[in-house]
Design a protein around this motif. Structure first.
Motif, PDB file in Angstrom:
ATOM      1  N   GLY A   1     -67.974  -0.033  -5.047  1.00  0.00           N
ATOM      2  CA  GLY A   1     -69.127   0.509  -4.342  1.00  0.00           C
ATOM      3  C   GLY A   1     -68.847   1.165  -3.012  1.00  0.00           C
ATOM      4  N   ALA A   2     -67.588   1.284  -2.593  1.00  0.00           N
ATOM      5  CA  ALA A   2     -67.265   1.889  -1.299  1.00  0.00           C
ATOM      6  C   ALA A   2     -67.770   3.332  -1.246  1.00  0.00           C
ATOM      7  N   ASP A   3     -68.435   3.664  -0.139  1.00  0.00           N
ATOM      8  CA  ASP A   3     -69.001   5.002   0.042  1.00  0.00           C
ATOM      9  C   ASP A   3     -68.070   5.953   0.779  1.00  0.00           C
ATOM     10  N   GLY A   4     -67.100   5.409   1.502  1.00  0.00           N
ATOM     11  CA  GLY A   4     -66.190   6.236   2.285  1.00  0.00           C
ATOM     12  C   GLY A   4     -65.064   5.373   2.818  1.00  0.00           C
ATOM     13  N   PHE A   5     -64.200   5.972   3.665  1.00  0.00           N
ATOM     14  CA  PHE A   5     -62.982   5.279   4.067  1.00  0.00           C
ATOM     15  C   PHE A   5     -62.614   5.567   5.518  1.00  0.00           C
ATOM     16  N   PHE A   6     -61.963   4.576   6.137  1.00  0.00           N
ATOM     17  CA  PHE A   6     -61.304   4.715   7.436  1.00  0.00           C
ATOM     18  C   PHE A   6     -59.813   4.484   7.217  1.00  0.00           C
ATOM     19  N   THR A   7     -58.983   5.387   7.690  1.00  0.00           N
ATOM     20  CA  THR A   7     -57.542   5.206   7.550  1.00  0.00           C
ATOM     21  C   THR A   7     -56.983   4.417   8.721  1.00  0.00           C
ATOM     22  N   GLN A   8     -55.753   3.946   8.559  1.00  0.00           N
ATOM     23  CA  GLN A   8     -54.975   3.518   9.710  1.00  0.00           C
ATOM     24  C   GLN A   8     -54.658   4.764  10.544  1.00  0.00           C
ATOM     25  N   PRO A   9     -54.328   4.611  11.816  1.00  0.00           N
ATOM     26  CA  PRO A   9     -53.970   5.789  12.611  1.00  0.00           C
ATOM     27  C   PRO A   9     -52.756   6.528  12.054  1.00  0.00           C
ATOM     28  N   PHE A  10     -52.835   7.846  12.099  1.00  0.00           N
ATOM     29  CA  PHE A  10     -51.713   8.701  11.729  1.00  0.00           C
ATOM     30  C   PHE A  10     -50.977   9.145  12.984  1.00  0.00           C
TER      31      PHE A  10
ATOM     32  N   GLY B   1     -57.740   8.360  11.287  1.00  0.00           N
ATOM     33  CA  GLY B   1     -57.489   7.635  12.519  1.00  0.00           C
ATOM     34  C   GLY B   1     -56.407   8.252  13.379  1.00  0.00           C
ATOM     35  N   VAL B   2     -56.617   8.200  14.693  1.00  0.00           N
ATOM     36  CA  VAL B   2     -55.632   8.642  15.681  1.00  0.00           C
ATOM     37  C   VAL B   2     -55.626   7.623  16.804  1.00  0.00           C
ATOM     38  N   SER B   3     -54.437   7.178  17.215  1.00  0.00           N
ATOM     39  CA  SER B   3     -54.326   6.193  18.286  1.00  0.00           C
ATOM     40  C   SER B   3     -53.136   6.542  19.176  1.00  0.00           C
ATOM     41  N   PRO B   4     -53.311   6.491  20.501  1.00  0.00           N
ATOM     42  CA  PRO B   4     -52.192   6.812  21.381  1.00  0.00           C
ATOM     43  C   PRO B   4     -51.134   5.710  21.400  1.00  0.00           C
ATOM     44  N   VAL B   5     -49.886   6.122  21.359  1.00  0.00           N
ATOM     45  CA  VAL B   5     -48.749   5.208  21.516  1.00  0.00           C
ATOM     46  C   VAL B   5     -47.950   5.737  22.702  1.00  0.00           C
ATOM     47  N   THR B   6     -48.048   5.052  23.826  1.00  0.00           N
ATOM     48  CA  THR B   6     -47.520   5.613  25.075  1.00  0.00           C
ATOM     49  C   THR B   6     -46.469   4.731  25.736  1.00  0.00           C
ATOM     50  N   SER B   7     -45.835   3.863  24.970  1.00  0.00           N
ATOM     51  CA  SER B   7     -44.737   3.057  25.506  1.00  0.00           C
ATOM     52  C   SER B   7     -43.760   2.758  24.385  1.00  0.00           C
ATOM     53  N   ASP B   8     -42.521   2.477  24.753  1.00  0.00           N
ATOM     54  CA  ASP B   8     -41.522   2.111  23.746  1.00  0.00           C
ATOM     55  C   ASP B   8     -41.901   0.817  23.045  1.00  0.00           C
ATOM     56  N   ARG B   9     -42.509  -0.092  23.779  1.00  0.00           N
ATOM     57  CA  ARG B   9     -42.928  -1.362  23.178  1.00  0.00           C
ATOM     58  C   ARG B   9     -43.982  -1.132  22.100  1.00  0.00           C
TER      59      ARG B   9
ATOM     60  N   ASP C   1     -63.867  20.040   7.171  1.00  0.00           N
ATOM     61  CA  ASP C   1     -65.182  19.399   7.147  1.00  0.00           C
ATOM     62  C   ASP C   1     -65.066  17.906   6.852  1.00  0.00           C
ATOM     63  N   SER C   2     -64.172  17.248   7.589  1.00  0.00           N
ATOM     64  CA  SER C   2     -64.002  15.810   7.454  1.00  0.00           C
ATOM     65  C   SER C   2     -64.308  15.156   8.799  1.00  0.00           C
ATOM     66  N   ASN C   3     -63.855  13.910   8.991  1.00  0.00           N
ATOM     67  CA  ASN C   3     -64.230  13.134  10.174  1.00  0.00           C
ATOM     68  C   ASN C   3     -63.001  12.521  10.829  1.00  0.00           C
ATOM     69  N   ILE C   4     -63.181  12.020  12.046  1.00  0.00           N
ATOM     70  CA  ILE C   4     -62.066  11.463  12.805  1.00  0.00           C
ATOM     71  C   ILE C   4     -62.561  10.298  13.643  1.00  0.00           C
ATOM     72  N   TYR C   5     -61.655   9.337  13.887  1.00  0.00           N
ATOM     73  CA  TYR C   5     -61.967   8.311  14.880  1.00  0.00           C
ATOM     74  C   TYR C   5     -60.745   8.104  15.770  1.00  0.00           C
TER      75      TYR C   5
END
Length: 251
Positions: free
Chosen positions: A149-158, A179-187, A226-230
């Motif tokens: 029944g899933a209507d849509g999806f959220f990915t892990q960050p690319f 998905g988009v997420s900042p990675v701003t350190s070596d850790r 014509d898609s979406n982003i978070y």
């Protein structure tokens, strides 16, 4: 029409309200809030969404499948209805560090079906983890979630645009939040590689500038198709991060 969401962590009410006000006041392109359910904080995701409702009409709480007893009614059902929350994101959920906390063998597929049975008016999103296994296996898992029944999806960050394009072609005509997420350190970089098995391009740099440029590239792309982003700004000043993605909107 492209929907743009931001994921805000519900550490505590005052901090969440402060971030909601920043997003609402300075970044009008963002029209949706999604809130994770993190056991180390007292506020549950649906409670955080109730806090966000006065600021944003579209709010999405994460619901952890392993927290839900499949033999009992959905424990947050009344709260969702009373607060006008009409969308949820179902995830499996990581086991708690404190194993005295009660969990269940409920799967995402089972919980999606449970939502559709008990709250059929709720729009249910499911997760896509492009780093979990092979592309083929993840696609087959996606299809099982759709069947439930899933209507849509959220990915892990690319972090690699080429991988995103492959998935975008595979998931064409489905409703997806990329998905988009900042990675701003070596850790942080080592964490994403070691724990989440994330894929980074050779030219990746753990800098704010690189991550903002990449976010703009993905935003332009999802608008074209014509898609979406978070955006998921973990341990990042959200105003500074978003200002580099939406220039001219942070003054």
């Amino acid at each position: 029409m492209t929907r743009i969401a931001i994921e805000l962590v519900p550490r505590e009410c005052q901090e969440l309200v402060r971030e909601l006000e920043i997003v609402k006041d300075f970044f009008p392109a963002i029209d949706m809030i999604n809130i994770p359910d993190l056991l180390r904080y007292d506020m549950r995701s649906w409670e955080g969404c109730a806090q966000a409702k006065p600021y944003f009409r579209q709010v999405i709480p994460h619901i952890r499948a392993i927290d839900i007893d499949p033999q009992q009614p959905l424990p947050m059902a009344d709260f969702l209805v009373e607060n006008g929350i009409r969308e949820v994101l179902v995830i499996t959920g990581d086991p708690p560090q404190d194993m005295s906390r009660l969990i269940y063998p409920t799967t995402s597929v089972e919980l999606i079906a449970k939502f559709k049975k008990e709250l059929p008016h709720i729009k249910v999103y499911a997760g896509i983890d492009q780093y979990r296994t092979s592309i083929r296996s993840e696609y087959d898992y996606l299809r099982r979630k759709e069947y439930a029944g899933a209507d849509g999806f959220f990915t892990q960050p690319f972090f690699d645009f080429r991988l995103l394009e492959i998935y975008a072609e595979l998931l064409e005509e489905r409703e997806v939040f990329w998905g988009v997420s900042p990675v701003t350190s070596d850790r942080s970089f080592r964490y994403w590689e070691a724990k989440n098995h994330a894929v980074f391009p050779k030219q990746f740099q753990p800098t704010q500038e690189w991550n903002q440029n990449f976010a703009r590239q993905v935003l332009d792309y999802v608008r074209r198709i014509d898609s979406n982003i978070y955006f998921m700004p973990i341990r990042t000043d959200i105003q500074k991060y978003l200002a580099g993605i939406f220039p001219g909107q942070s003054e």
